[in-house]
Scaffold this motif. Structure first.
Motif, PDB file in Angstrom:
ATOM      1  N   ASP A   1      67.098 -67.001  35.132  1.00 49.80           N
ATOM      2  CA  ASP A   1      67.841 -65.969  34.229  1.00 49.80           C
ATOM      3  C   ASP A   1      67.869 -66.414  32.840  1.00 49.80           C
ATOM      4  O   ASP A   1      68.243 -65.519  31.994  1.00 49.80           O
ATOM      5  CB  ASP A   1      69.044 -65.475  34.935  1.00 49.80           C
ATOM      6  CG  ASP A   1      69.533 -64.183  34.159  1.00 49.80           C
ATOM      7  OD1 ASP A   1      68.811 -63.167  33.865  1.00 49.80           O
ATOM      8  OD2 ASP A   1      70.493 -64.206  33.258  1.00 49.80           O
ATOM      9  N   LEU A   2      67.707 -67.699  32.510  1.00 54.01           N
ATOM     10  CA  LEU A   2      67.766 -68.155  30.931  1.00 54.01           C
ATOM     11  C   LEU A   2      66.571 -67.266  30.242  1.00 54.01           C
ATOM     12  O   LEU A   2      65.702 -66.819  30.871  1.00 54.01           O
ATOM     13  CB  LEU A   2      67.612 -69.529  30.795  1.00 54.01           C
ATOM     14  CG  LEU A   2      68.561 -70.534  31.331  1.00 54.01           C
ATOM     15  CD1 LEU A   2      68.155 -72.118  31.089  1.00 54.01           C
ATOM     16  CD2 LEU A   2      69.875 -70.304  30.850  1.00 54.01           C
ATOM     17  N   GLY A   3      66.932 -66.948  28.977  1.00 53.39           N
ATOM     18  CA  GLY A   3      66.232 -66.415  27.887  1.00 53.39           C
ATOM     19  C   GLY A   3      64.791 -67.187  27.806  1.00 53.39           C
ATOM     20  O   GLY A   3      63.770 -66.836  27.776  1.00 53.39           O
ATOM     21  N   ARG A   4      65.039 -68.649  27.837  1.00 48.95           N
ATOM     22  CA  ARG A   4      64.164 -69.606  27.665  1.00 48.95           C
ATOM     23  C   ARG A   4      64.177 -70.808  28.785  1.00 48.95           C
ATOM     24  O   ARG A   4      64.577 -72.016  28.598  1.00 48.95           O
ATOM     25  CB  ARG A   4      64.097 -70.563  26.397  1.00 48.95           C
ATOM     26  CG  ARG A   4      64.028 -69.332  24.933  1.00 48.95           C
ATOM     27  CD  ARG A   4      62.904 -68.767  24.603  1.00 48.95           C
ATOM     28  NE  ARG A   4      61.817 -69.737  24.609  1.00 48.95           N
ATOM     29  CZ  ARG A   4      60.808 -69.981  23.692  1.00 48.95           C
ATOM     30  NH1 ARG A   4      61.318 -69.384  22.473  1.00 48.95           N
ATOM     31  NH2 ARG A   4      59.866 -70.819  23.899  1.00 48.95           N
TER      32      ARG A   4
ATOM     33  N   GLU B   1      60.686 -62.586  32.680  1.00 48.70           N
ATOM     34  CA  GLU B   1      60.449 -63.746  31.725  1.00 48.70           C
ATOM     35  C   GLU B   1      59.214 -63.449  31.009  1.00 48.70           C
ATOM     36  O   GLU B   1      59.300 -63.332  29.817  1.00 48.70           O
ATOM     37  CB  GLU B   1      60.308 -65.242  32.567  1.00 48.70           C
ATOM     38  CG  GLU B   1      59.265 -66.126  31.766  1.00 48.70           C
ATOM     39  CD  GLU B   1      59.938 -66.716  30.671  1.00 48.70           C
ATOM     40  OE1 GLU B   1      59.573 -67.521  29.844  1.00 48.70           O
ATOM     41  OE2 GLU B   1      61.111 -66.386  30.326  1.00 48.70           O
ATOM     42  N   HIS B   2      58.125 -62.721  31.454  1.00 52.88           N
ATOM     43  CA  HIS B   2      57.210 -61.978  30.811  1.00 52.88           C
ATOM     44  C   HIS B   2      57.282 -61.072  30.097  1.00 52.88           C
ATOM     45  O   HIS B   2      57.031 -61.266  28.579  1.00 52.88           O
ATOM     46  CB  HIS B   2      55.985 -61.960  31.799  1.00 52.88           C
ATOM     47  CG  HIS B   2      54.752 -61.282  31.329  1.00 52.88           C
ATOM     48  ND1 HIS B   2      53.970 -62.120  30.498  1.00 52.88           N
ATOM     49  CD2 HIS B   2      54.449 -59.941  30.933  1.00 52.88           C
ATOM     50  CE1 HIS B   2      52.994 -61.270  29.758  1.00 52.88           C
ATOM     51  NE2 HIS B   2      53.147 -60.002  30.230  1.00 52.88           N
ATOM     52  N   HIS B   3      58.276 -60.099  30.391  1.00 57.63           N
ATOM     53  CA  HIS B   3      58.415 -58.969  29.682  1.00 57.63           C
ATOM     54  C   HIS B   3      59.628 -59.048  28.576  1.00 57.63           C
ATOM     55  O   HIS B   3      59.685 -58.634  27.562  1.00 57.63           O
ATOM     56  CB  HIS B   3      58.779 -57.597  30.390  1.00 57.63           C
ATOM     57  CG  HIS B   3      57.608 -57.227  31.085  1.00 57.63           C
ATOM     58  ND1 HIS B   3      56.614 -56.154  30.405  1.00 57.63           N
ATOM     59  CD2 HIS B   3      57.002 -57.550  32.304  1.00 57.63           C
ATOM     60  CE1 HIS B   3      55.833 -55.954  31.241  1.00 57.63           C
ATOM     61  NE2 HIS B   3      55.880 -56.747  32.334  1.00 57.63           N
ATOM     62  N   GLY B   4      60.633 -60.017  28.741  1.00 63.40           N
ATOM     63  CA  GLY B   4      61.874 -60.096  28.415  1.00 63.40           C
ATOM     64  C   GLY B   4      63.084 -59.396  29.183  1.00 63.40           C
ATOM     65  O   GLY B   4      62.706 -58.746  29.921  1.00 63.40           O
ATOM     66  N   HIS B   5      64.387 -59.760  28.781  1.00 56.83           N
ATOM     67  CA  HIS B   5      65.159 -59.047  29.491  1.00 56.83           C
ATOM     68  C   HIS B   5      65.484 -57.681  29.484  1.00 56.83           C
ATOM     69  O   HIS B   5      66.375 -57.116  30.115  1.00 56.83           O
ATOM     70  CB  HIS B   5      66.468 -59.900  29.114  1.00 56.83           C
ATOM     71  CG  HIS B   5      66.995 -61.178  30.021  1.00 56.83           C
ATOM     72  ND1 HIS B   5      65.929 -62.197  29.956  1.00 56.83           N
ATOM     73  CD2 HIS B   5      67.610 -61.446  31.092  1.00 56.83           C
ATOM     74  CE1 HIS B   5      66.339 -62.971  30.999  1.00 56.83           C
ATOM     75  NE2 HIS B   5      67.433 -62.817  31.309  1.00 56.83           N
ATOM     76  N   TRP B   6      64.540 -57.013  28.584  1.00 55.27           N
ATOM     77  CA  TRP B   6      64.743 -55.430  28.418  1.00 55.27           C
ATOM     78  C   TRP B   6      64.649 -54.736  29.848  1.00 55.27           C
ATOM     79  O   TRP B   6      65.191 -53.738  30.038  1.00 55.27           O
ATOM     80  CB  TRP B   6      64.003 -54.873  27.281  1.00 55.27           C
ATOM     81  CG  TRP B   6      62.480 -54.867  27.513  1.00 55.27           C
ATOM     82  CD1 TRP B   6      61.581 -55.647  27.298  1.00 55.27           C
ATOM     83  CD2 TRP B   6      61.769 -53.685  28.131  1.00 55.27           C
ATOM     84  NE1 TRP B   6      60.501 -55.509  27.756  1.00 55.27           N
ATOM     85  CE2 TRP B   6      60.261 -54.320  28.161  1.00 55.27           C
ATOM     86  CE3 TRP B   6      62.474 -52.514  28.639  1.00 55.27           C
ATOM     87  CZ2 TRP B   6      59.524 -53.158  28.682  1.00 55.27           C
ATOM     88  CZ3 TRP B   6      61.246 -51.735  28.933  1.00 55.27           C
ATOM     89  CH2 TRP B   6      59.945 -52.141  29.126  1.00 55.27           C
TER      90      TRP B   6
ATOM     91  N   ASP C   1      61.885 -72.185  29.978  1.00 53.82           N
ATOM     92  CA  ASP C   1      60.907 -73.307  29.708  1.00 53.82           C
ATOM     93  C   ASP C   1      61.607 -74.472  28.844  1.00 53.82           C
ATOM     94  O   ASP C   1      61.000 -75.700  28.846  1.00 53.82           O
ATOM     95  CB  ASP C   1      59.874 -72.797  28.725  1.00 53.82           C
ATOM     96  CG  ASP C   1      60.180 -71.958  27.652  1.00 53.82           C
ATOM     97  OD1 ASP C   1      61.243 -71.084  27.710  1.00 53.82           O
ATOM     98  OD2 ASP C   1      59.536 -71.918  26.430  1.00 53.82           O
TER      99      ASP C   1
END
Lengths: 259, 155, 410
Positions: free
Chosen positions: C110-113, C38-43, C115
């Motif tokens: 695993d959602l992008g957001r 979540e912190h870094h993003g899915h990359w 939150d």
């Protein structure tokens, strides 16, 4: 069945379009409905379904090795501001960064004939991405532009599973630099929006089509699918064209000639 | 409502009397308008200041849906308008990110301890605006020129 | 017939707390992985714009369909009136809720957001199967909790059959919905077929039962409760039936695809040339998840031994994860066919994948997040059986079904 409906709808639309054209011409010639150029101001009323924006790609004019449309899209929509996260593999990053339009080169399996074409969101009339989105963030604007409402996108990526054209990108990384006209942030999905910000400001063009013309290729024609006198419908009337994955009956807003 | 309006007018008058844009005023309680921003030279925001303090998010959110679904970008209640007017500038004249420490949005939101996530996606400095008041002004001189050449955003 | 007595799980405290500590550690690591992603993003994951759903979805979908499958044991008791299954009902309900919560957590994290979960709960698009599933999942949890109440509370016993029947129908809808998440996707060769819905239903039967049996064996062994041979036989035979059903529906799925000439390529990919995916299909899905456990269950000697049956259950679970990997990841890795009759010789920049198999290698955080979901499910189960009376004191044949044991000794 689908095709029948579609052609019926098309027929009706043509009639309505022509009728609207005639009445517009009769009542107030030169009124903005069919002369987009005079409408060079930001809109104050919501978009309507009087227009449906679309593109015609003439693949015979699309030059091998030319990336003018891709480059123009990148700078218009801030895609060139994305930066590879530190330590990420170069090739993997290419598959993770957002891409709205890509050049595709095809070879006919039988004849060996090579075709070039730009591929972007096809702006379907019945978009699978809109059907599947759980929150309704993926939506179709009244004027036919399929886009993502970033405010309600939860990043589930189901639309990417559903899109037959691989048109959508997920933002995999923190985005530090962005343009005011093209918001972008980690965890949401996005795709080509036919330069909606231009249209909304009264500028009837897209960066890709404009760049293609500037290169002298004229392989991309942008316009209103509902305006029978407009450049897009005129070109479509002259050239045989088809939709990619026509079998799905999605009635795409982007049409291709020469494939 | 009437009292709010009256208060707003009074406040505007008061601000005018005190001389808007002075550093002292910018440091007044609850006032985070930066002296280097365009906003500092204006009498009040797009709505009366007191109203904006309490309701700016409602306005922005309303405009957000108008813009996303209706394509209406010319109204004055959009976030890009907030940024272009309230962004501060450093000594070299370069804009400073509006959500950076000590800048307009950030300092007030920190003061009120309200979370702010507009800038997860939105630009924090005016850059490549599709529409703002300057673009509108530029457009006012545009009469029927062909939409080829520089885009609306670059004009 | 003897009254069935339920007792809290009486594991020695050291072992019990040790177990909880291990599960808590697995969950903590999973949680940290989710935070990291979540912190870094899915990359930082293996997921890309080509393979958009990865290992977290493999685990999530597996857990969710297993949840509805785990409820089957209770359904057989109440809906189909098989008395011998009645004592198994409470654990079945508990496990169903626990697995569902574990699966949903993985999906949500695993959602992008993540939150914006509230957005997902408040804005619905009813043409989306995903949106329907949000209702199916939360409804399932609520109904099963009600069902558990009717099983445990004497006053509610009369409602057990109607509530149980409703829960059974609901779980069929749930798994059909989960299968349809994939089955209704027209844009990908491997999906776009309604048979994925019944395939997911039979898969849920088998995976849910396998997990149920393993949990039952472990819990009963740990505090010395007996399971009679007749009961064991019933359970293993039921598992065999479900495994056979998976194999049958898998066959039909591939025959359907093979029959249409346009799908030849995807079938070649899955069955012959797909490398890892072909291997996972034959070795994981078919051999480990199907033929080997069937062989054990019908083996004259091995089938009498509880540890071998437990091994068969484990194989079904491993095979199930392999099947999910092939269905979810393999189907995305296979290129979308947009231009029939043409070969794609260039697709965007190098690295941007189109017209060829997309690479995907799961990263550690993804795997750990998946394990975290499993940990959550097991932790809820472990706490549930300890504090409430979920487990019957005995599943010895004479306690469960005196007539049956009388028949077998006669």
């Amino acid at each position: 069945m689908n095709h029948e409906n579609e052609s019926m709808n098309q027929g009706r639309r043509d009639f309505l379009g022509a009728a609207a054209g005639v009445s517009a011409a009769a009542v107030a010639p030169g009124v903005f409905l069919h002369t987009p150029v005079a409408n060079a101001a930001a809109r104050t009323d919501p978009v309507t379904d009087l227009h449906r924006w679309g593109l015609l790609v003439d693949t015979s004019k699309c030059a091998d090795g030319c990336t003018a449309c891709v480059d123009a899209c990148d700078s218009e929509n801030g895609l060139n501001l994305q930066s590879k996260p530190h330590g990420q593999d170069e090739l993997k990053w290419e598959n993770q960064r957002a891409v709205w339009i890509r050049k595709v080169k095809l070879q006919d399996n039988l004849t060996g004939h090579v075709t070039n074409l730009p591929l972007m969101c096809q702006h379907c009339e019945h978009p699978p991405c809109v059907d599947v989105c759980p929150t309704g963030a993926s939506f179709k604007r009244a004027d036919g532009i399929v886009m993502v409402d970033r405010h309600t996108c939860i990043g589930c990526r189901y639309c990417m599973m559903a899109c037959p054209y691989k048109a959508r990108s997920f933002i995999h990384e923190q985005v530090d630099h962005k343009l005011t006209r093209a918001p972008r942030g980690k965890g949401c999905v996005e795709s080509c929006n036919l330069c909606a910000h231009r249209l909304d400001s009264g500028d009837i063009s897209t960066a890709c089509a404009e760049a293609c013309s500037a290169e002298g290729h004229q392989a991309l024609i942008f316009g209103d699918l509902k305006d029978p006198m407009g450049p897009l419908r005129q070109a479509l009337a002259k050239t045989p064209s088809r939709q990619i994955r026509q079998d799905l009956g999605l009635n795409t807003g982007v049409r291709y000639a020469g494939i | 409502m009437a009292t709010i309006m009256t208060k707003g007018v009074l406040l505007a008058l008061l601000a005018a009397v005190l001389g808007v844009g002075s550093a002292a005023y910018a440091e007044g309680v609850g006032d985070f308008v930066l002296p280097s921003s365009k906003a500092a030279s204006l009498e009040n925001c797009v709505e009366p200041t007191e109203y904006m303090r309490r309701n700016h998010f409602e306005l922005i959110r309303h405009q957000r849906d108008e813009t996303v679904y209706g394509g209406i970008r010319g109204d004055s209640h959009g976030l890009s308008g907030c940024v272009s007017c309230h962004v501060g500038y450093d000594d070299t004249g370069a804009p400073i990110e509006i959500d950076a420490e000590g800048q307009f949005c950030r300092s007030c939101h920190a003061y009120a301890s309200v979370e702010m996530n507009c800038f997860d996606c939105h630009a924090t400095v005016p850059r490549g605006e599709a529409w703002n008041h300057e673009v509108a002004a530029a457009h006012a001189h545009l009469t029927g020129s062909a939409p080829i050449g520089p885009t609306a955003a670059e004009r | 017939m003897k009254r069935i007595v339920y007792r809290e799980w009486l594991l020695q405290p050291q072992r019990y707390w040790g177990l909880l500590a291990i599960l808590a550690a697995v969950i903590a690591v999973g949680g940290l992985s989710a935070l990291y992603m979540e912190h870094h993003g899915h990359w930082v994951t293996g997921m890309t714009n080509s393979v958009v759903w990865g290992v977290p979805h493999v685990f999530a979908v597996f857990l969710i369909i297993s949840a509805s499958g785990a409820l089957n044991v209770a359904s057989i008791g109440t809906v189909f009136d098989k008395k011998v299954y009645k004592p198994l009902g409470r654990l079945s309900g508990l496990l169903a809720v626990a697995l569902l919560i574990g699966g949903l957590l993985v999906l949500v994290l695993d959602l992008g957001r993540p939150d914006r979960l509230l957005v997902a709960m408040t804005t619905y698009n009813f043409s989306s199967i995903f949106a329907w599933n949000i209702f199916l999942y939360s409804g399932f949890a609520a109904i099963v909790i009600g069902y558990l109440w009717t099983m445990a509370e004497r006053k509610g016993n009369a409602l057990q059959k109607p509530v149980g029947t409703f829960a059974f129908l609901w779980r069929l809808a749930l798994t059909t919905g989960t299968g349809s998440i994939f089955g209704f996707l027209v844009g990908r060769e491997a999906y776009d077929t309604a048979i994925l819905a019944p395939l997911f239903v039979v898969m849920s039967f088998a995976y849910g039962l396998a997990i149920y049996m393993l949990v039952l064996f472990y819990a009963f062994d740990a505090d010395g409760r007996p399971i009679g041979p007749a009961m064991l036989k019933r359970l293993k035979n039921l598992l065999a039936l479900f495994i056979a059903a998976i194999l049958y529906f898998t066959l039909i799925y591939h025959l359907t695809k093979l029959y249409g000439a346009k799908n030849d390529d995807i079938e070649t990919f899955f069955l012959i040339s797909g490398g890892l995916y072909t291997g996972l299909f034959w070795v994981g899905w078919i051999l480990i998840g199907g033929l080997l456990p069937l062989g054990i269950i019908y083996h004259p000697e091995l089938s009498q031994r509880r540890d071998w049956i437990a091994a068969a259950c484990g194989m079904v679970i491993v095979g199930g994860l392999a099947a999910m990997y092939v269905i979810i990841v393999g189907s995305q890795a296979y290129p979308q066919e947009m231009f029939p009759g043409y070969s794609v010789i260039q697709f965007g920049a190098p690295g941007d994948i189109g017209g060829q198999v997309a690479p995907y290698s799961p990263s550690f955080p993804e795997l750990l997040l998946g394990f975290g979901g499993v940990g959550i499910a097991l932790l809820i189960t472990a706490i549930g059986v300890r504090v409430l009376q979920f487990l019957p004191e005995s599943l010895a044949d004479r306690d469960v079904d005196p007539h049956a044991s009388a028949r077998s000794t006669a």
